[in-house]
Motif scaffolding. Structure first.
Motif, PDB file in Angstrom:
ATOM      1  N   ILE A 248       0.882  -1.169   0.000  1.00  0.00           N
ATOM      2  CA  ILE A 248       0.000   0.000   0.000  1.00  0.00           C
ATOM      3  C   ILE A 248       0.916   1.213   0.000  1.00  0.00           C
ATOM      4  O   ILE A 248       1.845   1.289   0.810  1.00  0.00           O
ATOM      5  CB  ILE A 248      -0.888   0.028   1.254  1.00  0.00           C
ATOM      6  N   MET A 249       0.654   2.150  -0.874  1.00  0.00           N
ATOM      7  CA  MET A 249       1.517   3.328  -0.966  1.00  0.00           C
ATOM      8  C   MET A 249       1.015   4.427  -0.028  1.00  0.00           C
ATOM      9  O   MET A 249      -0.174   4.739  -0.007  1.00  0.00           O
ATOM     10  CB  MET A 249       1.560   3.857  -2.408  1.00  0.00           C
ATOM     11  N   ARG A 250       1.938   4.982   0.724  1.00  0.00           N
ATOM     12  CA  ARG A 250       1.636   6.136   1.572  1.00  0.00           C
ATOM     13  C   ARG A 250       1.826   7.411   0.755  1.00  0.00           C
ATOM     14  O   ARG A 250       2.516   7.390  -0.270  1.00  0.00           O
ATOM     15  CB  ARG A 250       2.610   6.202   2.752  1.00  0.00           C
ATOM     16  N   GLU A 251       1.267   8.489   1.233  1.00  0.00           N
ATOM     17  CA  GLU A 251       1.491   9.778   0.568  1.00  0.00           C
ATOM     18  C   GLU A 251       2.817  10.383   0.996  1.00  0.00           C
ATOM     19  O   GLU A 251       3.458  11.105   0.249  1.00  0.00           O
ATOM     20  CB  GLU A 251       0.341  10.738   0.875  1.00  0.00           C
ATOM     21  N   GLY A 252       3.226  10.079   2.227  1.00  0.00           N
ATOM     22  CA  GLY A 252       4.503  10.600   2.726  1.00  0.00           C
ATOM     23  C   GLY A 252       5.675   9.931   2.035  1.00  0.00           C
ATOM     24  O   GLY A 252       5.651   8.730   1.750  1.00  0.00           O
ATOM     25  N   ARG A 253       6.713  10.695   1.776  1.00  0.00           N
ATOM     26  CA  ARG A 253       7.878  10.163   1.063  1.00  0.00           C
ATOM     27  C   ARG A 253       9.004   9.754   2.012  1.00  0.00           C
ATOM     28  O   ARG A 253       9.955   9.099   1.623  1.00  0.00           O
ATOM     29  CB  ARG A 253       8.414  11.234   0.095  1.00  0.00           C
ATOM     30  N   ASP A 254       8.895  10.170   3.278  1.00  0.00           N
ATOM     31  CA  ASP A 254       9.972   9.885   4.233  1.00  0.00           C
ATOM     32  C   ASP A 254       9.689   8.592   4.990  1.00  0.00           C
ATOM     33  O   ASP A 254       8.725   7.882   4.699  1.00  0.00           O
ATOM     34  CB  ASP A 254      10.125  11.057   5.217  1.00  0.00           C
ATOM     35  N   ARG A 255      10.512   8.283   5.972  1.00  0.00           N
ATOM     36  CA  ARG A 255      10.383   7.012   6.687  1.00  0.00           C
ATOM     37  C   ARG A 255       9.157   6.992   7.596  1.00  0.00           C
ATOM     38  O   ARG A 255       8.661   8.025   8.026  1.00  0.00           O
ATOM     39  CB  ARG A 255      11.641   6.754   7.522  1.00  0.00           C
TER      40      ARG A 255
ATOM     41  N   SER B 267      -8.658  -6.430  -4.861  1.00  0.00           N
ATOM     42  CA  SER B 267      -7.271  -5.946  -4.779  1.00  0.00           C
ATOM     43  C   SER B 267      -6.966  -5.555  -3.330  1.00  0.00           C
ATOM     44  O   SER B 267      -7.874  -5.382  -2.520  1.00  0.00           O
ATOM     45  CB  SER B 267      -7.079  -4.741  -5.697  1.00  0.00           C
ATOM     46  N   LEU B 268      -5.690  -5.432  -3.039  1.00  0.00           N
ATOM     47  CA  LEU B 268      -5.248  -5.072  -1.688  1.00  0.00           C
ATOM     48  C   LEU B 268      -5.772  -3.694  -1.294  1.00  0.00           C
ATOM     49  O   LEU B 268      -6.153  -3.463  -0.147  1.00  0.00           O
ATOM     50  CB  LEU B 268      -3.716  -5.094  -1.644  1.00  0.00           C
ATOM     51  N   GLN B 269      -5.832  -2.789  -2.288  1.00  0.00           N
ATOM     52  CA  GLN B 269      -6.302  -1.421  -2.022  1.00  0.00           C
ATOM     53  C   GLN B 269      -7.785  -1.401  -1.666  1.00  0.00           C
ATOM     54  O   GLN B 269      -8.255  -0.516  -0.968  1.00  0.00           O
ATOM     55  CB  GLN B 269      -6.054  -0.514  -3.243  1.00  0.00           C
ATOM     56  N   GLU B 270      -8.533  -2.411  -2.161  1.00  0.00           N
ATOM     57  CA  GLU B 270      -9.964  -2.488  -1.821  1.00  0.00           C
ATOM     58  C   GLU B 270     -10.169  -3.066  -0.419  1.00  0.00           C
ATOM     59  O   GLU B 270     -11.132  -2.738   0.258  1.00  0.00           O
ATOM     60  CB  GLU B 270     -10.689  -3.350  -2.853  1.00  0.00           C
ATOM     61  N   GLU B 271      -9.262  -3.948  -0.001  1.00  0.00           N
ATOM     62  CA  GLU B 271      -9.357  -4.549   1.329  1.00  0.00           C
ATOM     63  C   GLU B 271      -8.867  -3.586   2.414  1.00  0.00           C
ATOM     64  O   GLU B 271      -9.375  -3.582   3.524  1.00  0.00           O
ATOM     65  CB  GLU B 271      -8.546  -5.849   1.389  1.00  0.00           C
ATOM     66  N   ILE B 272      -7.832  -2.811   2.082  1.00  0.00           N
ATOM     67  CA  ILE B 272      -7.304  -1.810   3.032  1.00  0.00           C
ATOM     68  C   ILE B 272      -7.492  -0.444   2.384  1.00  0.00           C
ATOM     69  O   ILE B 272      -6.725  -0.029   1.518  1.00  0.00           O
ATOM     70  CB  ILE B 272      -5.808  -2.078   3.342  1.00  0.00           C
ATOM     71  N   GLN B 273      -8.559   0.247   2.777  1.00  0.00           N
ATOM     72  CA  GLN B 273      -8.963   1.482   2.104  1.00  0.00           C
ATOM     73  C   GLN B 273      -8.486   2.709   2.873  1.00  0.00           C
ATOM     74  O   GLN B 273      -8.524   2.732   4.108  1.00  0.00           O
ATOM     75  CB  GLN B 273     -10.491   1.532   1.988  1.00  0.00           C
ATOM     76  N   ARG B 274      -8.084   3.717   2.125  1.00  0.00           N
ATOM     77  CA  ARG B 274      -7.699   4.986   2.744  1.00  0.00           C
ATOM     78  C   ARG B 274      -8.949   5.723   3.211  1.00  0.00           C
ATOM     79  O   ARG B 274      -9.895   5.884   2.449  1.00  0.00           O
ATOM     80  CB  ARG B 274      -6.931   5.843   1.735  1.00  0.00           C
ATOM     81  N   VAL B 275      -8.956   6.138   4.484  1.00  0.00           N
ATOM     82  CA  VAL B 275     -10.115   6.852   5.039  1.00  0.00           C
ATOM     83  C   VAL B 275      -9.921   8.356   4.867  1.00  0.00           C
ATOM     84  O   VAL B 275     -10.716   9.034   4.230  1.00  0.00           O
ATOM     85  CB  VAL B 275     -10.314   6.507   6.534  1.00  0.00           C
ATOM     86  N   THR B 276      -8.841   8.869   5.453  1.00  0.00           N
ATOM     87  CA  THR B 276      -8.564  10.310   5.364  1.00  0.00           C
ATOM     88  C   THR B 276      -7.138  10.588   5.822  1.00  0.00           C
ATOM     89  O   THR B 276      -6.475   9.702   6.370  1.00  0.00           O
ATOM     90  CB  THR B 276      -9.559  11.120   6.227  1.00  0.00           C
ATOM     91  N   ASN B 277      -6.689  11.795   5.594  1.00  0.00           N
ATOM     92  CA  ASN B 277      -5.410  12.273   6.134  1.00  0.00           C
ATOM     93  C   ASN B 277      -5.694  13.374   7.152  1.00  0.00           C
ATOM     94  O   ASN B 277      -6.533  14.247   6.900  1.00  0.00           O
ATOM     95  CB  ASN B 277      -4.520  12.838   5.028  1.00  0.00           C
TER      96      ASN B 277
END
Length: 938
Positions: free
Chosen positions: A273-280, A343-353
């Motif tokens: 799953i890709m995060r929006e943050g680019r750092d660690r 897909s993995l993105q459908e099972e683990i969905q982004r809610v909000t930031n």
């Protein structure tokens, strides 16, 4: 020996100005049974529990000296485990606020803590690369697990199996079987450090966070250990993991131990799953239910994800299947089921930031039964924020419910000042000036300012002046809390400000190589009839270097100016003519002060030295090596030649300028001490540090003797050296994956010494008894036997009973380490006494634990000693019989408790059904009554 000079000790009075330290993690705790309201946060060496609704501090869990590095609440909500920088762990009761249990095992800071689902075991990971499992109920260490090559970052218990997962900065994720205490699998699919882990989907999936923007997801399959004795192991493992063959190329795992019996888990990577943050990743965690996953990096954004349950996945899959069948009918295709999968993105969905007001250091989340998510954020700038997130909304939006800020500054305090009546304290940082009441430690005024570097109270204590980094002087009125006037005083930073002894004006020194003299004046305000205070520039002294510090002599004849060229220049105030130059420091003088009688000037420099000079001829009386880093601040105590220094080494020290002696060290701050201020009467010292805390120190009535102080320092150094020594080696035990949980400390050595003293007393008393019997026999009459005063103090007990009393007082967590340093010469006596105690049936559990440990570490010597053969034989009989009795009692009690439980449950069921029947009858009666009324109306 008479005391030639008596000093009074300064002691810690309070810690204030701190909301939360950024070193540890925040955690929701249940106080008075309410979850999601109170949050525990580290506060230097203490733990503060804040009520987020009221914004009040409701509990302080007091620590010792070391800074808190990790927190973990117990599953029952009654306890909080706290890890410290020195590797110790203390378990606090949230009801009483007392530390019940202390564990010492790690050599470096504790970085991860986790309870098992029942709360009976606690696992800790540390910077020393070790993982230790502790028994909370027995208050002792179970075992140490070695394997990581760098600091451990996360530890997780698996509820289903007796397994443990650990991650580290060595890029590895290790799986441990706690039954056999060994690592049976290592995941090496990460290219950089693994900073966080979380288990989701009822522990069937593992998510790991690394130094990139990818959250790796791994499927966990539990392999059945025994299926068919005739079936080959290889078939078993293949058959147990469907689709394992397709995953062989994707699976980035390496199984270090390929022994078939030890392959308990199959772990394969299913995607990312890709995060929006680019750092660690900094923190990666789920709530207790595992439905919500959240993570954050080194920025101010928290990313929240929702994890679908099995039922939700099934519903979604059925929905997708229907669509696919409909589409297949239209296109006249056959068997669409094969191509349909989530897909993995459908099972683990982004809610909000969630975007916080500053960088996030840690967070905790709790999901209420109503479906509302509460998230607490611990920020870098001394703030706690609480957010509410309604997950049932179509577009969930996080709402900031509360913010705890009033208790401190957002940045480091760079200047402090005391009011002339010793009551008010001024602290100023990069964004605000705060006025505190010294007695209550409450913030009574907060005023916005620019980056403050120096400050003072105007005579009368109704106004304050602040010098800023931009070269401005800001005048504030305390009654209204408003900014009255701003003057552009210097072209560079205003590094120093000093009030004139006649209190009519002040002097400032800045980075523009100028010293400026100012006077107070009253001017007419355009908006009001009354006059207000103002500042008037009267004189200027131009110099060749930047001015770092300025000070008046008490008689107002001389002005001392510290320059960037490492010298201190003394000028006459009336003519501004040069008088003396004090040179000798290798680096610039950052701070200085002149004594009350004007005879001495003390200078503190970045070269770590303090020099004491005579102000009459400018001669250096003594140079003292004061701190291990730059001396940041120096001030004399009123009406004395004692002075305080603050250093970048986090220490505050008191010195005698007449005898050139170090009096005492005030230890408490954990990072750079920027500044300090002494109250005009000399009774209080307040200091500010990079750890965001302000500390108040109070002069006590306790006299301080230098020889005793030096002795205490030597003892403390010895205790530190003991902890750093090599740990004792257990005979026959290799340095493998497992080891003893504890470590040698001064407490374990003292406990061993107490046991040795008790055995020696027992030997002496036994010898005296034999001698007494011989005397009585020779005399032919009974002679009174003198009782040992120690035994009399314990109530005239026998010597053997005294040994047992001493043994019982050894802390459970220190028992093994104490026995490990006990010389073998005491072991035979101890074994004989154990035989006696177990035979009497006292403390069977404790004695069996000690006995088995002694037999393990001294096996060779005990078995080769013919004198101990009969003792061991007797021990064998008595131990087996007594342990069997204890087990029988335990079994009987367990059966009784289970019977009572069944009785209560049966009673509750009957009551429940009776209540339900009553309610049904009541509804029936009401309905009939209503029908009658309707008929009557008709």
């Amino acid at each position: 020996m008479g005391l030639t000079r008596q000093y009074l000790r300064y002691g810690p009075a309070a810690l204030f100005g701190l909301v939360a330290s950024a070193r540890g993690n925040a955690a929701f705790v249940a106080l008075r049974g309410e979850r999601g309201r109170c949050v525990a946060v580290p506060a230097c060496e203490h733990v503060f529990v804040w009520d987020t609704r009221k914004g009040e501090k409701v509990l302080i869990l007091k620590g010792l000296k070391q800074e808190v590095s990790c927190l973990c609440p117990s599953p029952d909500g009654l306890h909080l485990a706290v890890g410290y920088e020195d590797g110790s762990i203390r378990v606090f009761s949230l009801l009483s606020g007392e530390a019940n249990i202390t564990f010492n095992g790690h050599k470096a800071a504790v970085t991860a803590l986790q309870y098992d689902h029942l709360g009976g075991r606690l696992v800790s990971g540390s910077k020393d690369t070790d993982v230790i499992v502790w028994d909370v109920i027995n208050e002792s260490g179970l075992y140490r697990l070695r394997g990581h090559k760098d600091a451990v970052t996360q530890v997780l218990f698996l509820k289903e199996k007796n397994l443990l997962v650990t991650s580290g900065k060595d890029t590895l994720v290790k799986w441990w079987d706690l039954d056999t205490q060994h690592c049976f699998k290592t995941l090496v699919g990460h290219r950089t450090e693994v900073w966080g882990m979380a288990l989701i989907s009822e522990e069937k999936r593992l998510i790991t966070g690394s130094a990139d923007s990818e959250l790796r997801v791994w499927d966990i399959t539990y392999i059945q250990e025994v299926k068919d004795p005739d079936e080959p192991e290889s078939k078993k493992s293949k058959g147990s993991s469907p689709g394992a063959e397709e995953n062989t190329e994707e699976d980035e795992t390496l199984e270090l131990d390929e022994c078939p019996e030890e392959r308990l888990v199959k772990c394969s990577k299913v995607g990312s799953i890709m995060r929006e943050g680019r750092d660690r990743i900094v923190t990666l965690a789920t709530d207790r239910t595992g439905k919500i996953l959240a993570c954050h990096g080194t920025d101010a954004v928290l990313e929240v994800f929702s994890v679908l349950s099995e039922e939700e996945v099934q519903k979604k899959l059925e929905k997708k299947m229907k669509k696919a069948k409909k589409k297949a009918k239209q296109n006249s295709e056959e068997d669409p089921e094969r191509s349909v999968e989530l897909s993995l993105q459908e099972e683990i969905q982004r809610v909000t930031n969630i975007r916080a007001s500053s960088k996030i250091k840690s967070f905790d989340l709790i999901l209420s039964p109503k479906g509302e998510l509460k998230i607490v954020l611990l920020l870098q700038n001394n703030i706690i924020e609480l957010y509410n997130l309604n997950l049932s909304a179509r577009v969930p939006q996080a709402v900031c419910a509360s913010k705890i800020t009033i208790g401190g500054h957002r940045s480091d305090v760079r200047t402090l000042a005391f009011s002339s009546d010793n009551i008010a304290i001024l602290s100023a940082a990069a964004e605000s000036v705060k006025i505190w009441n010294r007695s209550t430690l409450q913030c009574i005024r907060t005023m916005d300012c620019e980056y403050a570097l120096c400050s003072l109270f105007v005579p009368g204590d109704r106004q304050v002046i602040v010098g800023t980094k931009t070269g401005k002087l800001q005048l504030y009125d305390l009654a209204s809390g408003s900014l009255m006037e701003t003057l552009n005083a210097h072209d560079g930073a205003v590094w120093s400000i000093a009030l004139s002894p006649d209190q009519r004006g002040f002097v400032t020194g800045g980075a523009d190589k100028c010293v400026k003299f100012w006077e107070f004046e009253l001017v007419k305000d355009e908006s009001s009839v009354q006059k207000r205070l103002s500042m008037k520039h009267v004189r200027i002294l131009q110099l060749d270097e930047d001015v770092l510090c300025v000070r008046y002599s008490p008689n107002q004849k001389l002005l001392a100016v510290s320059l960037l060229d490492c010298t201190v220049k003394i000028f006459y105030i009336d003519t501004l003519k040069f008088f003396l130059s004090l040179y000798g420091h290798k680096l610039p003088v950052l701070c200085m002060d002149i004594s009350y009688d004007g005879t001495l000037i003390a200078t503190g420099s970045a070269d770590r030295n303090v020099k004491i000079w005579g102000l009459d001829f400018g001669d250096c009386h003594r140079s003292l090596f004061a701190h291990d880093d730059s001396v940041m601040y120096l001030q004399f105590v009123a009406k004395s030649h004692l002075f305080f220094t603050a250093g970048k080494d986090s220490k505050i020290k008191q010195w005698d300028a007449d005898k050139f002696e170090h009096i005492q060290t005030l230890e408490g701050h954990h990072q750079v001490v920027w500044c300090l201020a002494l109250s005009p009467n000399g009774d209080y010292v307040v200091s500010a540090s990079h750890d965001k805390s302000l500390r108040l120190w109070e002069r006590t009535r306790e006299p301080l003797v230098l020889e005793e102080e030096r002795e205490m320092q030597r003892e403390a150094e010895y205790e530190e050296s003991v902890a750093k020594e090599e740990q004792p080696v257990v005979a026959g035990e290799t340095q493998g994956e497992t080891g003893l949980a504890g470590k040698k400390t001064i407490e374990t050595i003292k406990a061993a010494e107490r046991i040795m003293e008790a055995i020696e007393l027992y030997r002496e008393e036994m010898a005296k008894l034999m001698e007494h019997k011989a005397i009585c026999k020779a005399a032919g009459k009974e002679v009174p036997f003198p009782v040992n005063p120690i035994l009399r103090a314990y109530g005239n007990i026998t010597p053997s009973a005294y040994v047992l009393e001493v043994f019982k007082k050894v802390k459970s967590s220190e028992l093994e380490e104490s026995l490990l340093v006990l010389p073998f010469s005491y072991v035979p006596d101890l074994l004989r006494l154990f035989n006696e105690y177990i035979h009497l049936g006292s403390e069977v559990e404790l004695l069996c634990r000690a006995l088995l440990f002694l037999l393990k570490i001294h096996f060779g010597q005990i078995t080769s000693n013919h004198m101990l053969v009969t003792v061991i034989e007797n021990l064998k009989k008595t131990t087996i019989s007594r342990v069997s009795e204890a087990r029988d009692v335990l079994g009987f009690n367990m059966a009784g408790l289970q019977y009572l439980k069944r009785e209560i449950e049966a009673k509750d069921e009957v009551t429940f059904f009776a209540d339900a029947t009553d309610r049904f009858e009541e509804k029936k009666r009401k309905r009939k009554k209503k029908e009658k009324m309707v008929l009557a109306v008709l």
